[in-house]
Design an enzyme around this catalytic site. Structure first.
Site, PDB file in Angstrom:
ATOM      1  N   THR A 179       0.841  -1.195   0.000  1.00 30.34           N
ATOM      2  CA  THR A 179       0.000   0.000   0.000  1.00 30.34           C
ATOM      3  C   THR A 179       0.876   1.245   0.000  1.00 30.34           C
ATOM      4  OG1 THR A 179      -1.669  -1.224   1.202  1.00 30.34           O
ATOM      5  CG2 THR A 179      -1.860   1.188   1.248  1.00 30.34           C
TER       6      THR A 179
ATOM      7  N   CYS B 226      26.707   4.595   6.639  1.00 28.94           N
ATOM      8  CA  CYS B 226      25.728   3.540   6.845  1.00 28.94           C
ATOM      9  C   CYS B 226      26.317   2.314   7.522  1.00 28.94           C
ATOM     10  CB  CYS B 226      25.057   3.202   5.529  1.00 28.94           C
ATOM     11  SG  CYS B 226      24.224   4.662   4.905  1.00 28.94           S
TER      12      CYS B 226
HETATM   13  N1  PLP Z   1      23.505   4.945  -1.355  1.00 32.21           N
HETATM   14  C1  PLP Z   1      24.328   5.886  -0.859  1.00 32.21           C
HETATM   15  C2  PLP Z   1      25.371   6.505  -1.737  1.00 32.21           C
HETATM   16  C3  PLP Z   1      24.202   6.299   0.479  1.00 32.21           C
HETATM   17  O1  PLP Z   1      25.046   7.227   0.961  1.00 32.21           O
HETATM   18  C4  PLP Z   1      23.212   5.689   1.294  1.00 32.21           C
HETATM   19  C5  PLP Z   1      23.090   6.066   2.726  1.00 32.21           C
HETATM   20  O2  PLP Z   1      23.889   6.807   3.255  1.00 32.21           O
HETATM   21  C6  PLP Z   1      22.367   4.719   0.718  1.00 32.21           C
HETATM   22  C7  PLP Z   1      22.553   4.372  -0.595  1.00 32.21           C
HETATM   23  C8  PLP Z   1      21.287   4.058   1.523  1.00 32.21           C
HETATM   24  O3  PLP Z   1      20.176   4.911   1.649  1.00 32.21           O
HETATM   25  P1  PLP Z   1      19.070   4.682   2.815  1.00 32.21           P
HETATM   26  O4  PLP Z   1      19.672   5.160   4.070  1.00 32.21           O
HETATM   27  O5  PLP Z   1      17.903   5.524   2.390  1.00 32.21           O
HETATM   28  O6  PLP Z   1      18.726   3.249   2.807  1.00 32.21           O
END
Ligand code: PLP
Length: 422
Positions: free
Chosen positions: A274, A362
């Site tokens: 959704t 991340c």
């Molecule tokens: N791709 C890049 C270049 C990023 O810097 C990040 C997160 O820092 C992501 C993908 C992942 O994005 P999300 O945090 O929205 O999952």
């Protein structure tokens, strides 16, 4: 950004995530409270929600140089990258197998500095389908080596004659065993901007579609997906002012793709579930707001970045700027401090009220060696001394002085602490 004066915390980690803007919260509210219906419902409230979703799709597409039908709403950058790499990879693999049987080994080409969402998706294709993953190297400023890309693509050509006559449209009839080329528009660790239009031209000459991870770039630099002739492009809302967990994959209709999430068939059947109408509205408003802000302050932002980089280099002679000093995101400064431990530096700067990061945003909780820096040729100890400062509004001279003073004190104190230097 809090602490915009000389006291309080100075948040310099915008590339990791951004606060949600007031305008965005206000724009979302009606779709959480009154117009909350499911946009697929046939009743009037459903139609109201569907209209808001359509408007958000159109606005987002216009701001990214795409068409409304290209937009697939997702839960963020990670999901968009997974759908692009696995979805396009699986669909093209089926086409390759239909045409050539099991005789050709499929491959995916990525750059060596992609985000784990792309690299791990490619590794998944390797694990489950035996796809070969080719990593294209970068130079010492993190520019993707386009000649190496050209060579890798040429190695994948199966039938030259057909490729030449099929030309550009041959993303639909594989003549190359490469399923996909996936590259980023701007690097998260060092901010270098890649020539994705040129990369698309090279890949299309071999009939191979191109996915661009524009997660760090969206809202910071202009994006013209169709002018650049890119086939798929990922964005993530929390990098430009939406709540976390919102994003989109822009995917041109001609691009073969297999859904990764199965279900009710929403979003062209490519992303069931959704739809999050309030989230889609937030994405559209936040991107538009960011683009407008960026257009008005690009120079000021880039100039304050340059002044910040100069100030850090002045107070700490061991520091080096990483990435392209000019062709980089306007609010992105990054360094290495050879001889110092980056994690200790981050902690020390935090104690002095400066919140920044090592760059691999991340991989939170684990202080991993920044992979981009290793790919750029830095040794492991130097890569571990990485520091990234990212911001969305120009820094004032007072803020720059404050950061420089904190860096100077931190470097001094860590140099004279026996445990900290490497
Ligand atoms: N791709 C890049 C270049 C990023 O810097 C990040 C997160 O820092 C992501 C993908 C992942 O994005 P999300 O945090 O929205 O999952």
């Amino acid at each position: 950004m809090s602490g915009n004066g000389t006291t309080g915390e100075l948040y310099l980690d915008a590339a990791s995530t951004e606060p949600v803007s007031r305008t965005v919260i206000e724009a979302m509210m009606p779709f959480l409270t009154e117009a909350y219906a499911n946009p697929l419902s046939v009743h009037q409230p459903g139609k109201t929600a569907a209209r808001a979703l359509d408007a958000a799709r159109a606005s987002l597409a216009a701001d990214l140089g795409a068409r409304p039908d290209d937009v697939i709403f997702t839960s963020g950058g990670t999901e968009s990258d997974n759908l692009a790499v696995k979805g396009i990879g699986m669909a093209r693999m089926r086409m390759l197998r239909d045409k050539y049987g099991e005789s050709v080994k499929p491959r995916i080409i990525v750059s060596a500095i992609e985000h784990p969402a792309v690299l791990q998706s490619a590794a998944w294709m390797e694990r489950w389908f035996g796809v070969e993953v080719v990593r294209i190297p970068v130079d010492e400023q993190a520019h993707i080596d386009t000649e190496a890309l050209e060579r890798a693509l040429a190695q994948g050509d199966i039938d030259d004659g057909e490729r030449e006559s099929a030309g550009h449209g041959s993303v639909l009839t594989p003549t190359n065993r490469t399923l996909l080329v996936s590259v980023m528009l701007a690097n998260n660790e060092v901010g270098t901007i890649e020539p994705v239009d040129g990369i698309a031209r090279i890949a299309h000459a071999h009939g191979v579609p191109v996915h661009v991870d524009a997660v760090q770039a969206a809202g910071q630099i202009p994006i013209r997906m169709r002018d650049w002739d890119v086939d798929a492009l990922s964005i993530s809302g929390h990098k430009f002012g939406t709540p976390k967990g919102l994003g989109a994959l822009l995917l041109r209709g001609r691009t073969p793709v297999e859904p990764v999430l199965s279900g009710g068939g929403q979003e062209r059947g490519l992303r069931s579930g959704t739809q999050n109408v309030a989230g889609a509205v937030a994405l559209a408003i936040a991107l538009h707001e960011s683009n407008e802000r960026m257009a008005g302050q690009y120079r000021a932002l880039a100039e304050s970045r340059d002044r910040l980089m100069d100030a850090v280099l002045r107070v700490e002679p061991r520091a080096q700027v990483t990435g392209d000093p000019e062709r980089r995101l306007p609010g992105h400064a990054s360094f290495v401090f050879p001889g110092l431990a980056g994690e200790a530096l981050l902690v020390d700067l935090d104690a002095r009220g400066i919140a920044c990061s090592s760059g691999s945003a991340c991989a939170l909780g684990r202080h991993e060696v920044p992979a981009t820096l290793l790919a750029m040729g830095f040794t492991q100890p130097v890569a571990k001394s990485a520091l990234r400062m990212t911001f969305r509004t120009p820094l004032t001279p007072e803020q720059i002085n404050r950061v420089a003073a904190a860096v100077e004190e931190s470097c001094h104190s860590l140099t004279h602490t026996s445990a900290a230097p490497l």
